[in-house]
Design an enzyme around this catalytic site. Structure first.
Site, mmCIF file in Angstrom:
data_model
loop_
_atom_site.group_PDB
_atom_site.id
_atom_site.type_symbol
_atom_site.label_atom_id
_atom_site.label_comp_id
_atom_site.label_asym_id
_atom_site.label_seq_id
_atom_site.Cartn_x
_atom_site.Cartn_y
_atom_site.Cartn_z
ATOM 1 N N GLU A 142 0.824 -1.216 0.000
ATOM 2 C CA GLU A 142 0.000 0.000 0.000
ATOM 3 C C GLU A 142 0.854 1.261 0.000
ATOM 4 O OE1 GLU A 142 -3.039 -0.112 2.990
ATOM 5 O OE2 GLU A 142 -3.905 -1.945 2.189
ATOM 6 N N LYS A 169 -15.928 -1.294 3.676
ATOM 7 C CA LYS A 169 -15.318 -1.643 2.392
ATOM 8 C C LYS A 169 -16.443 -2.141 1.500
ATOM 9 C CE LYS A 169 -10.800 -3.257 4.128
ATOM 10 N NZ LYS A 169 -10.125 -4.451 4.699
HETATM 11 P P1 PGA Z 1 -6.828 -6.032 2.560
HETATM 12 O O1 PGA Z 1 -6.453 -5.315 3.927
HETATM 13 O O2 PGA Z 1 -7.377 -5.044 1.625
HETATM 14 O O3 PGA Z 1 -5.536 -6.641 2.097
HETATM 15 O O4 PGA Z 1 -7.819 -7.112 2.912
HETATM 16 C C1 PGA Z 1 -6.819 -4.028 4.241
HETATM 17 C C2 PGA Z 1 -7.206 -3.949 5.702
HETATM 18 O O5 PGA Z 1 -7.119 -4.958 6.426
HETATM 19 O O6 PGA Z 1 -7.670 -2.918 6.163
HETATM 20 ZN ZN ZN Z 2 -8.029 -4.256 8.327
#
Ligand code: PGA
Ligand code: ZN
Length: 461
Positions: free
Chosen positions: A235, A367
């Site tokens: 990231e 998300k």
């Molecule tokens: P991931 O992790 O997008 O790789 O699942 C992001 C998070 O755990 O916030």
């Molecule tokens: Zn997370």
């Protein structure tokens, strides 16, 4: 003081809300969907992902791309991948086929202004628990693309359309920005996944960007001095060459100081433990230090970190399969820090309601692709708000140039936004989009602050 400022923002929002609703063309607007086109594009890790274009009968278009997680919750919507030998099994031809043969026929003729109706139509096609028939990657791209098309047809920015449709009070969010990556995003070089900062003491989004830039590069300088500069993780945060998880925290505190800030004043630390990645059934193992611990010992360790390292927010402190430990953590530290459920809640309204009843968290990570559609994600957000929780709209570790979540966070007035670090365009596009929104004529206010009860941060001021 912080609470008062928040109340003031809510009051202003309450007064302004009816005005913003008047600005929309409202439910009278009909924007019929003429077609959907899925296409394979590539994400920030070089993996295939799904893009969807929606076209309305009047020629207006909307587009969105599905992101992809690496440390995924067991109960989140599944990405449909082809398997087999090519592209490491990650191709998305089956998902694209489902868009063409199932999702498109079901959505053609539906009013794109009716997001809930669109999402219900998508859901009706796949009665599996985790959307494994259509794939969460197909459903999320289709659902978000419709949202974009509806906003475009109204001639308003996406954040404004979201605020109008979901009747929320928009605000520019407080960012949560990664300085060191870890866990599944850095070959498990350290156990903890995200070492982040927040700048609740900033007075504008611009100021957050400036301070973050200073801290990010100060951290890089410290790594260089120790001969430990080794590039960046998935990231965009610095690659975590440390001998212990605590050393990462100490370096982060030192970086904040080197940037000319006093940790705990304007800048605080936020962690995503992502504990499901290193523990099951209440037993955890920190590989870096070769240390085994049970839930109680993990909670004790995190408690010491809260005391020692100016931490204001902790995500997934224990495993997603360890609800008693989540409750224990929230009971002990919920008044001091934001206790965020990510894998624990997978953006699911029912899980949020259960966790609220059990007092297992005080904040939700939102998300959209964990839920699979916009409406389901917003339902989870509403459940969190009803519980009196904070919400953080979040990217995934596999991302693209799609900046929908900057609009979602702003439009819903989620208060906080997490998109990874401060390098790499798939991250920066989201921060930069907030800067553009902030420059619009009728831009919402920057939310700032971190409205926690009895935080050490609150006590100090
Ligand atoms: P991931 O992790 O997008 O790789 O699942 C992001 C998070 O755990 O916030
Ligand atoms: Zn997370």
């Amino acid at each position: 003081m912080v609470q008062t400022v928040f109340k003031l923002f809510s009051l202003i929002g309450f007064i302004l809300k009816p005005l913003t609703i008047i600005q929309t063309k409202g439910s009278a607007q009909v924007s019929k969907i003429q077609g959907l086109k899925g296409r394979r594009v590539w994400d920030s890790r070089g993996c295939p992902t799904v893009e969807v274009d929606v076209i309305l009968e009047n020629g207006v278009r909307g587009r969105a791309i599905a992101p992809a997680g690496a440390s995924r919750g067991a109960r989140e919507a599944l990405d449909l991948r082809d398997g087999g030998d090519s592209l490491r099994g990650k191709d998305v031809q089956t998902a694209l086929n489902g868009i063409q043969t199932r999702i498109a026929p079901a959505l053609i003729g539906i009013n794109a202004q009716d997001q809930r109706g669109v999402d219900v139509a998508i859901l009706a096609l796949d009665n599996s628990e985790l959307k494994e028939q259509l794939g969460g990657n197909a459903t999320v791209a289709a659902s978000l693309a419709v949202l974009h098309a509806a906003a475009a047809d109204n001639g308003i920015p996406l954040w404004r359309h979201i605020a109008n449709y979901f009747q929320s009070t928009p605000s520019i969010p407080l960012p949560e920005i990664q300085i060191f990556g870890g866990g599944a995003h850095a070959g498990r070089r350290v156990d903890i996944q995200d070492f982040m900062i927040m700048v609740p003491g900033a007075t504008s989004f611009d100021e957050v960007m400036e301070i973050t830039s200073e801290v990010y590069f100060a951290a890089g300088d410290l790594m260089k001095r120790k001969g430990r500069l080794a590039g960046v993780a998935d990231e965009g945060g610095w690659w975590p060459v440390f001998d212990s998880n605590e050393e990462a925290l100490e370096t982060l505190v030192a970086a904040i100081k080197l940037a000319g800030e006093q940790p705990g004043e304007r800048v605080v630390i936020s962690l995503d433990i992502a504990a499901s990645e290193f523990g099951k059934n209440g037993q955890y193992r920190l590989a870096l230090e070769d240390r085994a611990m049970d839930s109680g010992q993990l909670i004790d360790m995190l408690g010491r970190w809260i005391d020692d390292y100016f931490i204001a927010s902790i995500e997934d402190p224990v495993g997603e399969d360890d609800p008693e430990a989540m409750q224990e953590f929230q009971r002990r530290y919920g008044d001091q820090v934001q206790v965020v459920g990510d894998d624990y809640l997978v953006t699911n309204a029912n899980l949020v309601k259960t966790a609220a009843r059990e007092n297992a968290c005080n904040a939700l990570l939102v998300k959209v692709n964990q839920a699979g559609t916009v409406t389901e994600a917003v339902d989870a957000f509403h459940a969190a708000s009803e519980a009196g929780w904070q919400s953080i709209v979040s990217a995934r570790s596999g991302e693209t140039e799609d900046a929908s979540i900057s609009h979602l966070s702003t439009g819903l007035g989620s208060g906080q936004l997490k998109v990874g670090s401060f390098t790499r365009s798939e991250r920066m596009v989201k921060w930069n989009e907030c800067l553009r929104i902030q420059d619009e004529e009728d831009a919402p206010q920057f939310v700032g602050g971190l409205p926690l009860k009895n935080t050490w941060w609150g006590k100090k001021i």
